[in-house]
Write a protein that holds these residues in place. Structure first.
Motif, short mmCIF file in Angstrom:
data_model
loop_
_atom_site.label_atom_id
_atom_site.label_comp_id
_atom_site.label_asym_id
_atom_site.label_seq_id
_atom_site.Cartn_x
_atom_site.Cartn_y
_atom_site.Cartn_z
N ALA A 71 -5.00 8.90 0.67
CA ALA A 71 -5.70 7.90 -0.01
C ALA A 71 -6.91 8.36 -0.58
O ALA A 71 -7.56 9.35 -0.40
N SER A 72 -7.21 7.61 -1.85
CA SER A 72 -8.41 7.90 -2.96
C SER A 72 -8.70 6.65 -3.64
O SER A 72 -7.73 5.64 -3.63
N THR A 73 -9.77 6.44 -3.99
CA THR A 73 -10.09 5.39 -4.89
C THR A 73 -9.15 5.47 -6.31
O THR A 73 -8.74 4.08 -6.61
N ASP A 74 -8.88 6.53 -6.95
CA ASP A 74 -7.82 6.47 -7.76
C ASP A 74 -6.47 6.16 -7.68
O ASP A 74 -5.67 5.68 -8.28
N ALA A 75 -6.00 6.56 -6.33
CA ALA A 75 -4.67 6.47 -5.97
C ALA A 75 -4.60 5.91 -4.48
O ALA A 75 -4.30 6.68 -3.52
N PRO A 76 -5.14 4.42 -4.31
CA PRO A 76 -4.91 3.99 -2.99
C PRO A 76 -3.60 4.05 -2.23
O PRO A 76 -2.60 3.92 -2.88
N VAL A 77 -3.80 3.91 -0.95
CA VAL A 77 -2.46 4.02 -0.02
C VAL A 77 -2.32 2.58 0.29
O VAL A 77 -3.27 1.70 0.63
N ARG A 78 -1.04 2.00 -0.10
CA ARG A 78 -0.83 0.50 0.29
C ARG A 78 -0.41 0.35 1.82
O ARG A 78 0.81 1.12 2.02
N LEU A 79 -1.02 -0.63 2.35
CA LEU A 79 -0.30 -0.71 3.68
C LEU A 79 -0.17 -2.28 3.74
O LEU A 79 -0.88 -3.11 3.11
N GLU A 80 0.85 -2.77 4.97
CA GLU A 80 1.00 -4.24 4.99
C GLU A 80 0.03 -4.79 6.16
O GLU A 80 0.07 -4.29 7.32
N VAL A 81 -0.57 -5.82 5.95
CA VAL A 81 -1.44 -6.50 7.05
C VAL A 81 -0.39 -7.52 7.54
O VAL A 81 -0.09 -8.39 7.26
N ILE A 82 -0.29 -7.25 9.05
CA ILE A 82 0.58 -8.13 9.81
C ILE A 82 -0.18 -9.04 10.84
O ILE A 82 0.79 -9.83 11.37
N GLY A 83 -1.36 -9.26 10.63
CA GLY A 83 -2.04 -9.94 11.42
C GLY A 83 -3.30 -9.71 11.63
O GLY A 83 -4.07 -8.84 10.94
N GLU A 84 -4.14 -10.48 12.71
CA GLU A 84 -5.52 -10.22 12.64
C GLU A 84 -5.88 -10.38 14.39
O GLU A 84 -5.16 -11.16 15.31
N VAL A 85 -6.85 -9.57 14.91
CA VAL A 85 -7.32 -9.63 16.25
C VAL A 85 -8.37 -10.59 16.41
O VAL A 85 -9.23 -10.36 15.48
N ARG A 86 -8.36 -11.50 17.18
CA ARG A 86 -9.46 -12.54 17.23
C ARG A 86 -10.50 -12.02 18.27
O ARG A 86 -10.23 -11.46 19.41
N MET A 87 -11.83 -12.15 18.04
CA MET A 87 -12.83 -11.52 19.09
C MET A 87 -12.79 -12.40 20.35
O MET A 87 -12.68 -13.46 20.70
#
Length: 423
Positions: A71-87
């Motif tokens: 990963a870099s600013t010019d060539a970012p890595v794309r990931l899938e966001v599958i959800g969220e952790v609640r506090m």
């Protein structure tokens, strides 16, 4: 002087400490919220891992570090966001390669993730994907289970005075009850025909009582529960009556002063008249502090300290305080930092006794200058103006302006204007 056999300061400390270490030490359980300043009576053990789960230290995204390597600013890595952790909730998601989970600071780390990237180094794509602009290392921005303190570890050792950070440690470990050394009961007795209460306007020849309150404050700071006896005129009978009552209900007794003309014989006579009392020493080769005495009656220690406030406080700091520390089983004593400084004015050590000079420190760039304060035991403000002390030996040659000396800086003076020079 008649009745005195002056012993060195080190010997007086050793006698008092050895005696105190043989005396009973009682303990009690207290709520951790009332434990500040108390001495731990045993090792305090963490019953469970702290923290009890892997947790994040930043707001961001939990992921697998290996996914972010290119990963870099010019060539970012794309990931899938599958959800969220609640506090405050259990994480039910599992991170797989190519995936990320939104996490809050302090939230539980979802299974499968081994690092967290700060949200500042990410952005969302138009299709909702997560673009990673820099790599992260395994374990980055994570506190692992037991990282702070694993189960079974000693969180506070025996013999330590509990400080403010320790209260937080106790709370974090769920240790709401702790065993501490029971406070020693100290009775303060001030003698002298000339001594009157602070609220009174002294008549000619009278002085306000200072020692009752300075010694009480010192004893409280050293871990004691203090009681003030009525001020005693210069009377052996009156002092003996007060001592006999105090012995029955005290662990420690501090008697300051003797007669108005400086003869301490009546104080010694009153103390030695107590049944089954043992006089351990009377007279210390120390200036100020020469007339100091120590006696023991069963499990009670009785200190006689000079009537002059500076001398009384000096004796407490040099002899009584380390005695109380030994009695309470303290393994970590208050630290005095020694610094080197050049004298701003000469010092003339006593010919016959070791002498303690209180000094005021001034800075000159990275250099320190020690200015000796008046060495008169009755000048009370010397104690508040002093930053530290210079110790000299009996018969030591005069110290001249510019000579380098070691200054022991008291803990409550470490925040003074010269603090930067000490660091």
């Amino acid at each position: 002087m008649k009745g005195w056999n002056l012993i060195p300061l080190a010997q007086a400390r050793r006698i008092a400490r050895d005696c105190a270490e043989k005396l009973p030490r009682h303990t009690e359980m207290v709520d951790f919220q009332q434990a500040l300043g108390r001495i731990t009576a045993e090792n305090i053990i963490n019953p469970a891992d702290n923290p009890e789960f892997d947790r994040t230290t930043v707001d961001g995204y939990a992921l697998i570090a290996g996914d972010t390597v290119p990963a870099s600013t010019d060539a970012p890595v794309r990931l899938e966001v599958i959800g969220e952790v609640r506090m405050g909730h259990q994480a039910v998601l599992r991170v797989q390669p190519g995936q990320a989970v939104r996490v809050p600071t302090g939230g539980i780390l979802p299974a499968g993730a081994d690092s967290v990237i700060m949200q500042e180094y990410t952005r969302r794509s138009a299709d909702g994907g997560l673009l990673i602009e820099q790599p992260v290392a395994p374990g980055q921005n994570i506190i692992w289970r037991g990282d702070d303190t694993p189960a079974g570890a000693v969180v506070i050792p025996a013999g330590r005075r509990i400080g403010i950070p320790d209260i937080g440690v106790l709370a974090s470990c769920g240790l709401t009850r702790v065993r501490v050394v029971k406070r020693l009961v100290a009775t303060i007795i001030t003698t002298g025909d000339e001594v009157v209460a602070p609220v009174m306007v002294p008549e000619p020849g009278q002085i306000r009582d200072v020692n009752s309150f300075t010694l009480s404050a010192l004893a409280e700071a050293a871990g004691c529960e203090t009681r003030l006896a009525d001020r005693i005129p210069d009377s052996c009978t009156g002092l003996l009556d007060t001592l006999q009552r105090a012995v029955a209900e005290s662990d420690l007794i501090l008697v300051s002063g003797g007669s108005s003309v400086g003869d301490r014989d009546f104080t010694t006579a009153a103390i030695t008249a107590i049944s089954d009392v043992e006089l351990l020493f009377h007279g210390v080769s120390l200036k100020p502090g020469k007339p100091t005495l120590l006696a023991r009656r069963e499990n009670t220690l009785i200190f006689g300290v000079p009537g002059h406030t500076v001398a009384a406080m000096t004796v407490f700091q040099e002899i009584v305080e380390p005695t109380l520390a030994a009695w309470q089983g303290m393994t970590e004593l208050p630290c005095r930092i020694a610094v080197r400084a050049k004298l701003g004015s000469p010092l003339r050590p006593d010919r016959e006794r070791d002498e303690i000079f209180r000094v005021r420190l001034e800075t000159n760039g990275n250099d320190l200058t020690a200015w000796p304060l008046p060495a008169k035991s009755g000048l009370i403000t010397v104690m508040t103006r002093a930053h530290g002390m210079v110790y000299t030996q009996a018969g030591q040659p005069e110290l001249r302006v510019g000579d380098e000396v070691a200054v022991q800086v008291l803990p409550d003076r470490l925040s003074g204007p010269f603090r930067g020079v000490l660091q």
